[in-house]
Design a protein around this motif. Structure first.
Motif, mmCIF file in Angstrom:
data_model
loop_
_atom_site.group_PDB
_atom_site.id
_atom_site.type_symbol
_atom_site.label_atom_id
_atom_site.label_comp_id
_atom_site.label_asym_id
_atom_site.label_seq_id
_atom_site.Cartn_x
_atom_site.Cartn_y
_atom_site.Cartn_z
ATOM 1 N N ARG A 10 0.841 -1.206 0.000
ATOM 2 C CA ARG A 10 0.000 0.000 0.000
ATOM 3 C C ARG A 10 0.874 1.253 0.000
ATOM 4 O O ARG A 10 0.621 2.200 -0.749
ATOM 5 N N VAL A 11 1.892 1.241 0.844
ATOM 6 C CA VAL A 11 2.776 2.405 0.937
ATOM 7 C C VAL A 11 3.551 2.587 -0.374
ATOM 8 O O VAL A 11 3.753 3.720 -0.836
ATOM 9 N N LYS A 12 3.953 1.505 -0.997
ATOM 10 C CA LYS A 12 4.650 1.599 -2.286
ATOM 11 C C LYS A 12 3.734 2.190 -3.361
ATOM 12 O O LYS A 12 4.188 2.991 -4.200
ATOM 13 N N ARG A 13 2.448 1.816 -3.337
ATOM 14 C CA ARG A 13 1.507 2.407 -4.295
ATOM 15 C C ARG A 13 1.349 3.906 -4.043
ATOM 16 O O ARG A 13 1.274 4.696 -4.984
ATOM 17 N N ILE A 14 1.321 4.285 -2.768
ATOM 18 C CA ILE A 14 1.224 5.707 -2.430
ATOM 19 C C ILE A 14 2.468 6.441 -2.928
ATOM 20 O O ILE A 14 2.369 7.540 -3.484
ATOM 21 N N GLU A 15 3.617 5.821 -2.752
ATOM 22 C CA GLU A 15 4.868 6.406 -3.245
ATOM 23 C C GLU A 15 4.774 6.645 -4.761
ATOM 24 O O GLU A 15 5.173 7.697 -5.261
ATOM 25 N N GLY A 16 4.226 5.679 -5.477
ATOM 26 C CA GLY A 16 4.045 5.833 -6.915
ATOM 27 C C GLY A 16 3.083 6.960 -7.251
ATOM 28 O O GLY A 16 3.293 7.709 -8.221
ATOM 29 N N GLN A 17 2.026 7.095 -6.449
ATOM 30 C CA GLN A 17 1.074 8.190 -6.671
ATOM 31 C C GLN A 17 1.753 9.542 -6.485
ATOM 32 O O GLN A 17 1.514 10.473 -7.252
ATOM 33 N N VAL A 18 2.600 9.646 -5.483
ATOM 34 C CA VAL A 18 3.288 10.914 -5.217
ATOM 35 C C VAL A 18 4.276 11.214 -6.347
ATOM 36 O O VAL A 18 4.401 12.365 -6.782
ATOM 37 N N ARG A 19 4.960 10.192 -6.841
ATOM 38 C CA ARG A 19 5.850 10.409 -7.989
ATOM 39 C C ARG A 19 5.054 10.889 -9.203
ATOM 40 O O ARG A 19 5.499 11.780 -9.934
ATOM 41 N N GLY A 20 3.876 10.287 -9.416
ATOM 42 C CA GLY A 20 3.009 10.721 -10.502
ATOM 43 C C GLY A 20 2.554 12.157 -10.323
ATOM 44 O O GLY A 20 2.439 12.914 -11.293
ATOM 45 N N LEU A 21 2.316 12.532 -9.090
ATOM 46 C CA LEU A 21 1.933 13.905 -8.771
ATOM 47 C C LEU A 21 3.054 14.869 -9.143
ATOM 48 O O LEU A 21 2.824 15.900 -9.787
ATOM 49 N N LEU A 22 4.276 14.537 -8.758
ATOM 50 C CA LEU A 22 5.414 15.396 -9.096
ATOM 51 C C LEU A 22 5.607 15.487 -10.608
ATOM 52 O O LEU A 22 5.911 16.566 -11.138
ATOM 53 N N LYS A 23 5.408 14.383 -11.291
ATOM 54 C CA LYS A 23 5.534 14.386 -12.753
ATOM 55 C C LYS A 23 4.474 15.294 -13.370
ATOM 56 O O LYS A 23 4.760 16.062 -14.296
ATOM 57 N N ALA A 24 3.246 15.214 -12.861
ATOM 58 C CA ALA A 24 2.168 16.073 -13.368
ATOM 59 C C ALA A 24 2.510 17.542 -13.154
ATOM 60 O O ALA A 24 2.239 18.382 -14.024
ATOM 61 N N MET A 25 3.127 17.848 -12.026
ATOM 62 C CA MET A 25 3.521 19.232 -11.764
ATOM 63 C C MET A 25 4.634 19.662 -12.716
ATOM 64 O O MET A 25 4.606 20.782 -13.255
ATOM 65 N N ASP A 26 5.619 18.785 -12.927
ATOM 66 C CA ASP A 26 6.716 19.099 -13.851
ATOM 67 C C ASP A 26 6.192 19.323 -15.265
ATOM 68 O O ASP A 26 6.721 20.148 -16.011
ATOM 69 N N GLU A 27 5.161 18.575 -15.634
ATOM 70 C CA GLU A 27 4.565 18.704 -16.964
ATOM 71 C C GLU A 27 3.530 19.821 -17.023
ATOM 72 O O GLU A 27 2.878 20.005 -18.058
ATOM 73 N N GLU A 28 3.384 20.546 -15.913
ATOM 74 C CA GLU A 28 2.458 21.678 -15.806
ATOM 75 C C GLU A 28 1.034 21.293 -16.205
ATOM 76 O O GLU A 28 0.355 21.999 -16.945
ATOM 77 N N LYS A 29 0.592 20.159 -15.659
ATOM 78 C CA LYS A 29 -0.776 19.704 -15.900
ATOM 79 C C LYS A 29 -1.762 20.671 -15.259
ATOM 80 O O LYS A 29 -1.408 21.492 -14.415
ATOM 81 N N GLU A 30 -3.001 20.527 -15.632
ATOM 82 C CA GLU A 30 -4.059 21.382 -15.105
ATOM 83 C C GLU A 30 -4.180 21.236 -13.584
ATOM 84 O O GLU A 30 -3.935 20.160 -13.041
ATOM 85 N N CYS A 31 -4.590 22.300 -12.942
ATOM 86 C CA CYS A 31 -4.790 22.327 -11.495
ATOM 87 C C CYS A 31 -5.702 21.186 -11.065
ATOM 88 O O CYS A 31 -5.432 20.497 -10.086
ATOM 89 N N ARG A 32 -6.783 20.979 -11.788
ATOM 90 C CA ARG A 32 -7.749 19.936 -11.457
ATOM 91 C C ARG A 32 -7.074 18.562 -11.403
ATOM 92 O O ARG A 32 -7.317 17.775 -10.504
ATOM 93 N N ASP A 33 -6.208 18.277 -12.369
ATOM 94 C CA ASP A 33 -5.520 16.988 -12.415
ATOM 95 C C ASP A 33 -4.568 16.814 -11.237
ATOM 96 O O ASP A 33 -4.497 15.749 -10.636
ATOM 97 N N VAL A 34 -3.842 17.879 -10.909
ATOM 98 C CA VAL A 34 -2.893 17.830 -9.793
ATOM 99 C C VAL A 34 -3.638 17.638 -8.473
ATOM 100 O O VAL A 34 -3.264 16.801 -7.647
ATOM 101 N N VAL A 35 -4.712 18.370 -8.288
ATOM 102 C CA VAL A 35 -5.489 18.256 -7.054
ATOM 103 C C VAL A 35 -6.125 16.873 -6.952
ATOM 104 O O VAL A 35 -6.170 16.282 -5.866
ATOM 105 N N ASN A 36 -6.590 16.324 -8.062
ATOM 106 C CA ASN A 36 -7.144 14.967 -8.043
ATOM 107 C C ASN A 36 -6.083 13.957 -7.623
ATOM 108 O O ASN A 36 -6.373 13.035 -6.855
ATOM 109 N N GLN A 37 -4.850 14.109 -8.112
ATOM 110 C CA GLN A 37 -3.760 13.218 -7.714
ATOM 111 C C GLN A 37 -3.469 13.365 -6.222
ATOM 112 O O GLN A 37 -3.235 12.372 -5.529
ATOM 113 N N MET A 38 -3.459 14.592 -5.740
ATOM 114 C CA MET A 38 -3.213 14.833 -4.312
ATOM 115 C C MET A 38 -4.303 14.187 -3.463
ATOM 116 O O MET A 38 -4.017 13.571 -2.438
ATOM 117 N N SER A 39 -5.534 14.346 -3.890
ATOM 118 C CA SER A 39 -6.654 13.774 -3.157
ATOM 119 C C SER A 39 -6.566 12.253 -3.121
ATOM 120 O O SER A 39 -6.810 11.631 -2.079
#
Length: 86
Positions: A10-39
């Motif tokens: 479970r923690v490893k999956r969360i780690e992957g989600q956080v990495r995906g979140l950082l990638k979305a930020m680096d790619e300057e994805k929409e606010c909605r997408d970033v917030v959905n990843q955070m949620s």
């Protein structure tokens, strides 16, 4: 407490989600997408916390019955951990 593979995965999956979140930020994805990843990451953390606390509570109550201690204090501590996590 023993953290089995299920909890660690479970923690490893969360780690992957956080990495995906950082990638979305680096790619300057929409606010909605970033917030959905955070949620999603936050919800996954909440579920992992609940699982760990419930397993620990179960283990403590079993030990308490063997030693004759009061389970009231153990339950209060578990509730406090859950409240603190929010």
């Amino acid at each position: 407490m023993n953290y089995d593979d299920q909890v660690k995965n479970r923690v490893k999956r969360i780690e992957g989600q956080v990495r995906g979140l950082l990638k979305a930020m680096d790619e300057e994805k929409e606010c909605r997408d970033v917030v959905n990843q955070m949620s999603a990451a936050r919800n996954a953390l909440d579920r992992a916390i609940a699982l760990i606390v419930s397993r620990n509570l179960e283990e403590c109550i079993r030990n308490e019955k063997e030693s004759g201690q009061s389970s009231e204090d153990i339950v209060k501590e578990a509730v406090n951990l859950l409240v603190k996590s929010r």
